[in-house]
Design an enzyme around this catalytic site. Structure first.
Site, short mmCIF file in Angstrom:
data_model
loop_
_atom_site.label_atom_id
_atom_site.label_comp_id
_atom_site.label_asym_id
_atom_site.label_seq_id
_atom_site.Cartn_x
_atom_site.Cartn_y
_atom_site.Cartn_z
N GLY A 1 54.36 -39.25 119.10
CA GLY A 1 54.98 -38.35 118.21
C GLY A 1 54.13 -37.09 117.91
O GLY A 1 53.01 -37.13 118.27
N GLY B 1 54.48 -33.56 115.29
CA GLY B 1 55.19 -32.60 114.19
C GLY B 1 54.69 -31.28 114.30
O GLY B 1 53.98 -30.88 115.46
N VAL C 1 50.59 -37.81 116.98
CA VAL C 1 50.51 -39.07 116.51
C VAL C 1 50.27 -40.05 117.71
O VAL C 1 51.19 -39.80 118.87
CB VAL C 1 51.70 -39.60 115.70
CG1 VAL C 1 51.49 -40.93 115.44
CG2 VAL C 1 51.64 -38.87 114.39
N LYS D 1 47.37 -40.57 113.20
CA LYS D 1 47.88 -39.34 113.20
C LYS D 1 46.73 -38.40 113.17
O LYS D 1 45.76 -38.48 112.43
CB LYS D 1 48.92 -38.95 112.30
CG LYS D 1 49.33 -37.82 111.86
CD LYS D 1 50.18 -37.71 110.48
CE LYS D 1 50.83 -36.80 110.19
NZ LYS D 1 51.95 -36.58 109.09
N ASP E 1 60.08 -33.89 101.75
CA ASP E 1 60.63 -33.91 103.29
C ASP E 1 61.33 -34.83 103.78
O ASP E 1 61.08 -35.08 104.90
CB ASP E 1 59.09 -33.35 104.00
CG ASP E 1 59.29 -32.58 105.14
OD1 ASP E 1 60.51 -31.97 105.49
OD2 ASP E 1 58.62 -32.59 106.01
#
Ligand SMILES: Nc1ncnc2c1ncn2[C@@H]1O[C@H](COP(=O)(O)OP(=O)(O)OP(=O)(O)O)[C@@H](O)[C@H]1O
Length: 613
Positions: free
Chosen positions: A35, A37, A42, A57, A151
């Site tokens: 992942g 962002g 991550v 992360k 968020d």
């Protein structure tokens, strides 16, 4: 607290004894990227001493506008969290210029990833009910703890292969406890444009935990349709639409497949007047949630026959890059980048007030209004894609060109592979519905596809030359791509800024970026959101803020959250002395993105021009 490689024991979110993890990066074998962002990557990782799979992360501290106080604040938040539906950090520590956060690995990734790869038109209602109920339990817990998440979105709802649902990413959460006053409204503006409540966008309105309920309602729509309302528009437009249009909702015709109860629940969340929105506790009693099935009964069916998470993530990265590479339109790469920006939403606000004004003055309004107005709307503003594309790309061409070239170069050899993936992002035929939602038809084949790829694995080991500052404390943050890791990793969408060698050069580049266009897209957009969080710290009206800073607004992809509401005396000591040493540099970077004009003044100006036209 463990220091310098010490071990910290924590209880797990379920209350049982949690495994112990060290703060020694050499104990973690980084595997695939699972992942990314706006400012973090991550990885699936193995904690070698116990062979346990975890997620790590990695956040680049150089990119953080956050200061040490903020990291401490987030550490405090994480140390307070203990709920089965909330991701908790096992430990965190600083490695060179990045912060590593070790947490449970959620094998299926985020709901957004799932939708992108296999459910581009959203999930069926029973699945949505399960996901939302678990998320709402997390929210109810956080609000009870005095936290606003700020968020909430599908990209931050994580799932594992047993169907467990957890809310993650506390990078922008805020504490409602403020010197004993837990009811104090907040004015710092934070969030992701499409998911942000009107009061969060409203100057001086102040907001509280009800902002999460709005975002929760938007997330419900996102899960139902595969994308959030207005997600294809640039952030300024999303902002105006959120303020001026009637709240989005489930349409009685278009959304016939959904129950009345679901529609009603969404409508309760998406009320502009925050005082009329229910609390999470009250919402949990709604019939929609009373009838929701446990996730272990609904989730497994949607998780079968999917490729491993890392293959999906890689496919999505290729797809993102392909969107740029395949858009070889007459006006070249810039056009493609602009269109991509429209399709994804914008992942950062990085604008200059003068540019914004210039952009506003150039906007054409020769397209008929398409959006039904709210009662208090004076005029519908419809920005032509073409004019926006031309205008906002004006000064940023060189930056964007570089980015595109880099991407195109990277992706050229992968086009065959890329074409195997189709997530329904392109070729959308969109009409704004009266309820403010977009009636979007994807022309793409939305069937799930898989690809056999060999994910590049990484084995990160500390070396003697590497500086480490470790503390096994829970910490979450908000910002920063670990440049070294990204460069080593898959980085199809690398941030050219972070690749610059010297701090000086980096600083100058950022300054250039800020002058380069009103709404420039970072080169590594967040896959976690169709629009990434916008944060403002030191905001326009924060009552505790330095008066001289009242009009100082920071706008950027991932922004620091003011930490004035944290009682630092209560926070565990965080041995991040290396950060202190870096603070002049961090301050210098911040200086480049602070404007001595209130953002809202600029917005009002833009509005005025729109209205006159
Ligand atoms: N524990 C985890 N297990 C598996 N995947 C994860 C985990 N945590 C995060 N991810 C994946 O990584 C993505 C990015 O993580 P995260 O949201 O924490 O980063 P971020 O930089 O804060 O994102 P953004 O700011 O864009 O919302 C998530 O959307 C999810 O797909």
């Amino acid at each position: 607290m463990g220091r310098n490689g010490g071990v910290r024991r924590q209880s797990s979110s379920a209350g049982a004894a949690a495994p112990s993890f060290t703060a020694n990066p050499g104990d973690y074998q980084l595997m695939e990227e699972v992942g990314y962002g706006a400012h973090a990557v991550v990885y699936r990782a193995v904690f070698v001493p116990t062979n346990k799979v975890v997620a790590v992360k990695c956040l680049d501290l150089d990119q953080l506008n956050n200061n040490i106080d903020e990291i401490q604040r987030e550490a405090q938040i994480m140390s307070l969290i203990e709920h089965p539906n909330v991701i908790r950090a096992y430990c965190s520590f600083v490695v060179e210029h990045s912060l590593w956060v070790v947490m449970p690995f959620m094998t299926e990734g985020s709901c957004l990833h799932l939708m992108k790869i296999a459910y581009p038109d959203g999930f069926e209602e029973p699945v949505i009910g399960s996901i939302l109920k678990e998320t709402l339990k997390a929210l109810e817990y956080l609000h009870r703890q005095g936290q606003i998440h700020r968020d909430i979105k599908a990209g931050n709802i994580l799932i594992d292969n047993a169907g467990v649902v957890k809310l993650g990413d506390f990078g922008v959460s805020a504490c409602m406890f403020d010197r004993g006053d837990r009811q104090r409204s907040r004015n710092t503006f934070v969030g992701t444009p499409c998911w942000m409540a009107p009061e969060v966008l409203q100057p001086g309105a102040g907001y509280n935990f009800k902002a999460d309920i709005w975002s929760f309602g938007i997330t419900a729509l996102e899960l139902a349709h595969g994308h959030a309302p207005f997600s294809k528009y640039p952030p300024m437009k999303v902002l105006l639409m959120t303020l001026q249009n009637a709240p989005p909702g489930l349409d009685y015709d278009r959304d016939r497949r959904f129950s009345k109860s679901f529609k009603e629940m969404v409508a309760m969340c998406l009320v502009k007047d925050q005082t009329k929105r229910p609390t999470a506790e009250k919402l949990l009693k709604h019939s929609f949630f009373k009838n929701a099935k446990p996730p272990e009964l609904t989730m497994k069916a949607i998780l079968t026959d999917l490729p491993p998470l890392w293959d999906r993530v890689k496919a999505l990265q290729l797809k993102d890059a392909a969107q740029l590479a395949l858009k070889k339109m007459p006006s070249s790469e810039q056009e493609a980048l602009s269109l991509s920006e429209y399709q994804r939403g914008v992942s950062a606000w990085n604008f200059d007030v003068e540019d914004l004004k210039a952009q506003a003055s150039l906007i054409c309004d020769d397209e008929p209004p398409e959006i039904k107005e709210d009662e208090d709307t004076t005029r519908v503003i419809e920005v032509k894609k073409d004019s926006y594309s031309r205008n906002h790309l004006g000064k940023s061409s060189s930056t964007n060109k570089n980015v595109f070239s880099e991407r195109a170069g990277t992706t050229a050899t992968n086009l065959d592979e890329i074409e195997a993936f189709d997530f329904g992002v392109n070729n959308v035929d969109t009409k704004i519905m009266p309820n403010g939602y977009e009636n979007t038809r994807s022309e793409n084949d939305s069937s799930p596809s898989t690809s056999k790829q060999d994910p590049e694995s990484k084995h990160w080991r500390s070396t003697s030359g590497q500086k480490q500052q470790t503390s096994c404390i829970p910490a979450f943050h908000s910002g920063g791509v670990n440049s070294s890791i990204i460069e080593r990793g898959h980085g199809l969408e690398r941030d050219t800024t972070v690749q610059l060698a010297s701090d000086k050069h980096r600083t100058e580049t950022r300054r250039t970026t800020n002058l380069s266009g009103p709404l420039s897209l970072p080169t590594r957009a967040s896959a976690n959101s169709l629009s990434a969080p916008i944060r403002s710290s030191g905001g326009y009206v924060d009552s505790l803020g330095d008066k001289s800073k009242r009009n100082v607004v920071e706008i950027k992809g991932r922004f620091s959250v003011t930490s004035e509401n944290v009682d630092l005396a209560k926070v565990q000591e965080v041995p991040l002395s290396s950060l202190s040493r870096k603070s002049p540099h961090v301050r210098l970077l911040c200086t480049n993105i602070i404007y001595e004009h209130p953002f809202w003044e600029a917005t009002a100006h833009a509005n005025l021009i729109y209205d006159i036209n």
